[in-house]
Design a protein around this motif. Structure first.
Motif, PDB file in Angstrom:
ATOM      1  N   ASP A 203      40.495  22.884  64.784  1.00 42.39           N
ATOM      2  CA  ASP A 203      41.785  22.364  64.344  1.00 42.39           C
ATOM      3  C   ASP A 203      41.566  20.912  63.895  1.00 42.39           C
ATOM      4  O   ASP A 203      41.638  19.979  64.695  1.00 42.39           O
ATOM      5  N   SER A 204      41.261  20.718  62.605  1.00 49.48           N
ATOM      6  CA  SER A 204      40.901  19.359  62.162  1.00 49.48           C
ATOM      7  C   SER A 204      42.103  18.417  62.209  1.00 49.48           C
ATOM      8  O   SER A 204      41.955  17.225  62.465  1.00 49.48           O
ATOM      9  N   GLY A 205      43.310  18.951  61.990  1.00 45.66           N
ATOM     10  CA  GLY A 205      44.511  18.112  62.045  1.00 45.66           C
ATOM     11  C   GLY A 205      44.697  17.504  63.432  1.00 45.66           C
ATOM     12  O   GLY A 205      45.162  16.366  63.568  1.00 45.66           O
TER      13      GLY A 205
ATOM     14  N   TYR B  84      42.885  14.204  63.661  1.00 42.81           N
ATOM     15  CA  TYR B  84      43.586  13.069  63.043  1.00 42.81           C
ATOM     16  C   TYR B  84      44.789  12.663  63.892  1.00 42.81           C
ATOM     17  O   TYR B  84      45.131  11.482  64.003  1.00 42.81           O
ATOM     18  N   ARG B  85      45.424  13.659  64.510  1.00 40.56           N
ATOM     19  CA  ARG B  85      46.559  13.354  65.388  1.00 40.56           C
ATOM     20  C   ARG B  85      46.086  12.581  66.631  1.00 40.56           C
ATOM     21  O   ARG B  85      46.764  11.654  67.091  1.00 40.56           O
ATOM     22  N   ALA B  86      44.922  12.964  67.176  1.00 38.64           N
ATOM     23  CA  ALA B  86      44.408  12.286  68.376  1.00 38.64           C
ATOM     24  C   ALA B  86      44.066  10.827  68.047  1.00 38.64           C
ATOM     25  O   ALA B  86      44.352   9.914  68.844  1.00 38.64           O
TER      26      ALA B  86
ATOM     27  N   VAL C 116      38.290   6.411  59.048  1.00 37.99           N
ATOM     28  CA  VAL C 116      38.763   7.468  59.960  1.00 37.99           C
ATOM     29  C   VAL C 116      38.233   8.822  59.469  1.00 37.99           C
ATOM     30  O   VAL C 116      37.679   9.616  60.241  1.00 37.99           O
ATOM     31  N   ARG C 117      38.353   9.067  58.168  1.00 40.81           N
ATOM     32  CA  ARG C 117      37.930  10.359  57.617  1.00 40.81           C
ATOM     33  C   ARG C 117      36.428  10.561  57.811  1.00 40.81           C
ATOM     34  O   ARG C 117      35.975  11.633  58.190  1.00 40.81           O
ATOM     35  N   ARG C 118      35.650   9.508  57.531  1.00 39.78           N
ATOM     36  CA  ARG C 118      34.193   9.626  57.683  1.00 39.78           C
ATOM     37  C   ARG C 118      33.821  10.046  59.098  1.00 39.78           C
ATOM     38  O   ARG C 118      33.019  10.949  59.309  1.00 39.78           O
TER      39      ARG C 118
ATOM     40  N   ARG D  28      43.116  19.943  55.498  1.00 42.83           N
ATOM     41  CA  ARG D  28      43.524  19.594  54.131  1.00 42.83           C
ATOM     42  C   ARG D  28      42.331  19.477  53.179  1.00 42.83           C
ATOM     43  O   ARG D  28      42.481  19.592  51.970  1.00 42.83           O
ATOM     44  N   ASP D  29      41.142  19.214  53.767  1.00 42.02           N
ATOM     45  CA  ASP D  29      39.953  18.967  52.928  1.00 42.02           C
ATOM     46  C   ASP D  29      38.773  19.821  53.388  1.00 42.02           C
ATOM     47  O   ASP D  29      37.629  19.471  53.163  1.00 42.02           O
ATOM     48  N   ILE D  30      39.068  20.923  54.050  1.00 42.31           N
ATOM     49  CA  ILE D  30      37.982  21.724  54.640  1.00 42.31           C
ATOM     50  C   ILE D  30      37.133  22.393  53.554  1.00 42.31           C
ATOM     51  O   ILE D  30      35.908  22.317  53.571  1.00 42.31           O
TER      52      ILE D  30
ATOM     53  N   GLU E 274      57.193  14.275  53.151  1.00 47.12           N
ATOM     54  CA  GLU E 274      56.447  13.018  53.104  1.00 47.12           C
ATOM     55  C   GLU E 274      54.960  13.250  53.319  1.00 47.12           C
ATOM     56  O   GLU E 274      54.109  12.690  52.636  1.00 47.12           O
ATOM     57  N   ARG E 275      54.639  14.104  54.324  1.00 44.56           N
ATOM     58  CA  ARG E 275      53.218  14.353  54.612  1.00 44.56           C
ATOM     59  C   ARG E 275      52.554  15.060  53.430  1.00 44.56           C
ATOM     60  O   ARG E 275      51.435  14.720  53.046  1.00 44.56           O
ATOM     61  N   ASP E 276      53.262  16.021  52.819  1.00 44.79           N
ATOM     62  CA  ASP E 276      52.694  16.716  51.645  1.00 44.79           C
ATOM     63  C   ASP E 276      52.408  15.700  50.545  1.00 44.79           C
ATOM     64  O   ASP E 276      51.359  15.755  49.886  1.00 44.79           O
TER      65      ASP E 276
ATOM     66  N   ILE F 254      51.948  12.310  50.799  1.00 41.16           N
ATOM     67  CA  ILE F 254      50.850  11.383  51.134  1.00 41.16           C
ATOM     68  C   ILE F 254      49.503  12.117  51.136  1.00 41.16           C
ATOM     69  O   ILE F 254      48.514  11.639  50.580  1.00 41.16           O
ATOM     70  N   ASP F 255      49.474  13.316  51.734  1.00 44.38           N
ATOM     71  CA  ASP F 255      48.210  14.057  51.841  1.00 44.38           C
ATOM     72  C   ASP F 255      47.668  14.451  50.459  1.00 44.38           C
ATOM     73  O   ASP F 255      46.457  14.505  50.253  1.00 44.38           O
ATOM     74  N   SER F 256      48.574  14.740  49.512  1.00 48.47           N
ATOM     75  CA  SER F 256      48.113  15.204  48.194  1.00 48.47           C
ATOM     76  C   SER F 256      47.787  14.067  47.237  1.00 48.47           C
ATOM     77  O   SER F 256      47.115  14.290  46.228  1.00 48.47           O
ATOM     78  N   THR F 257      48.287  12.859  47.541  1.00 44.93           N
ATOM     79  CA  THR F 257      48.105  11.777  46.563  1.00 44.93           C
ATOM     80  C   THR F 257      47.145  10.691  47.031  1.00 44.93           C
ATOM     81  O   THR F 257      46.903   9.735  46.304  1.00 44.93           O
ATOM     82  N   ARG F 258      46.610  10.818  48.266  1.00 42.61           N
ATOM     83  CA  ARG F 258      45.700   9.757  48.739  1.00 42.61           C
ATOM     84  C   ARG F 258      44.417   9.764  47.904  1.00 42.61           C
ATOM     85  O   ARG F 258      44.046  10.785  47.313  1.00 42.61           O
ATOM     86  N   ASP F 259      43.723   8.608  47.904  1.00 38.62           N
ATOM     87  CA  ASP F 259      42.505   8.487  47.097  1.00 38.62           C
ATOM     88  C   ASP F 259      41.342   9.271  47.697  1.00 38.62           C
ATOM     89  O   ASP F 259      40.583   9.919  46.993  1.00 38.62           O
TER      90      ASP F 259
HETATM   91  O1   DC Z   1      47.377  20.182  60.314  1.00 34.07           O
HETATM   92  P1   DC Z   1      48.259  19.065  60.919  1.00 34.07           P
HETATM   93  O2   DC Z   1      49.665  19.122  60.438  1.00 34.07           O
HETATM   94  O3   DC Z   1      48.163  19.022  62.403  1.00 34.07           O
HETATM   95  O4   DC Z   1      47.611  17.721  60.340  1.00 34.07           O
HETATM   96  C1   DC Z   1      48.170  16.466  60.619  1.00 34.07           C
HETATM   97  C2   DC Z   1      47.824  15.467  59.542  1.00 34.07           C
HETATM   98  O5   DC Z   1      46.431  15.184  59.573  1.00 34.07           O
HETATM   99  C3   DC Z   1      48.117  15.880  58.110  1.00 34.07           C
HETATM  100  O6   DC Z   1      49.418  15.513  57.709  1.00 34.07           O
HETATM  101  C4   DC Z   1      47.073  15.128  57.309  1.00 34.07           C
HETATM  102  C5   DC Z   1      45.935  14.948  58.275  1.00 34.07           C
HETATM  103  N1   DC Z   1      44.816  15.858  58.032  1.00 34.07           N
HETATM  104  C6   DC Z   1      43.895  15.456  57.089  1.00 34.07           C
HETATM  105  O7   DC Z   1      44.076  14.430  56.447  1.00 34.07           O
HETATM  106  N2   DC Z   1      42.791  16.212  56.874  1.00 34.07           N
HETATM  107  C7   DC Z   1      42.589  17.345  57.556  1.00 34.07           C
HETATM  108  N3   DC Z   1      41.482  18.082  57.332  1.00 34.07           N
HETATM  109  C8   DC Z   1      43.534  17.773  58.508  1.00 34.07           C
HETATM  110  C9   DC Z   1      44.650  17.007  58.709  1.00 34.07           C
END
Ligand code: DC
Length: 224
Positions: free
Chosen positions: A33-35, A38-40, A107-109, A129-131, A178-180, A182-187
């Motif tokens: 569960d990669s999300g 990021y939540r942690a 954080v992503r790295r 989101r980026d798997i 909002e999350r959609d 930000i998640d879709s438009t980040r660099d």
């Molecule tokens: O899947 P989730 O809703 O628990 O994910 C929470 C947030 O984490 C989501 O809004 C964006 C970020 N996320 C991410 O940037 N990359 C991932 N692979 C998984 C989640």
């Protein structure tokens, strides 16, 4: 039989974790569960007053963060520095901050490195989101899930209510939108469909129908 990697990406609350958990169970694979990771990180920043806009603060905080997963009574639980935070990371305050925190490259790295090491032996179903695009670009099966936003909001509302978490429908709708965005438009590693991902729109599908479709694809890939 050779083991594959299943990568599931898609918008917030469109059933990625439900599908990923069910597939992992049927395939006897691990679930990532990669999300939750990021939540942690977001929870750690909130609890320790880390300003995510200050790169030095983020770097030193990341050095102090250790995340792992454990199965407790059949449930996948997220641990942050040895503490079970599975419930705390689903709180709306975390949901409101997690997308901005996830835009930070440092954080992503750190998260991607750990995710890739979890998938080294394959036999894993990962959602996020980026798997399929960044973490496991060589995954044998990539699924891009999507569903109507009102349906997603209602599902999330029910899910939170079942956990005893009180949340307002409009607030959830706004948070998903909002999350959609930000998640879709980040660099860095924006949410997008990998070219070789199969799209499943589950607006009108039951969980069983969705699972049957995805398992059909997985079995095709496994038998080569
Ligand atoms: O899947 P989730 O809703 O628990 O994910 C929470 C947030 O984490 C989501 O809004 C964006 C970020 N996320 C991410 O940037 N990359 C991932 N692979 C998984 C989640």
């Amino acid at each position: 039989m050779s083991k594959i990697i299943v990568a599931i990406d898609g918008y917030s609350s469109c059933g990625k974790s439900t599908l990923a958990k069910a597939m992992a169970k049927q395939l006897h694979y691990a679930y990532l569960d990669s999300g939750a990771m990021y939540r942690a990180v977001t929870l750690y920043f909130m609890n320790n007053g880390v300003d995510y806009q200050v790169p030095e603060a983020v770097e030193s905080a990341l050095a102090n963060i250790s995340i792992h997963f454990e199965r407790i009574n059949g449930e996948n639980c997220t641990f942050l520095n040895g503490e079970n935070v599975e419930r705390a990371i689903r709180d709306m305050r975390v949901s409101d901050l997690v997308s901005p925190v996830s835009t930070i490259s440092a954080v992503r790295r750190a998260m991607v490195r750990q995710q890739q090491s979890m998938g080294r032996r394959r036999g894993i179903v990962a959602d996020g989101r980026d798997i399929g695009t960044v973490v496991f670009p060589d995954a044998e099966l990539k699924i891009f899930l999507t569903a109507d936003i009102d349906v997603r909001t209602s599902r999330r509302h029910l899910e939170l209510a079942a956990k005893g978490i009180d949340a307002n429908w409009d607030e959830i709708h706004h948070n998903l939108q909002e999350r959609d965005r930000i998640d879709s438009t980040r660099d860095d590693s924006p949410l997008r469909r990998a070219e070789d991902a199969v799209i499943i729109d589950n607006t009108l599908l039951s969980e069983q129908q969705q699972l049957a479709k995805a398992m059909g694809l997985a079995n095709e890939r496994i038998s080569g």
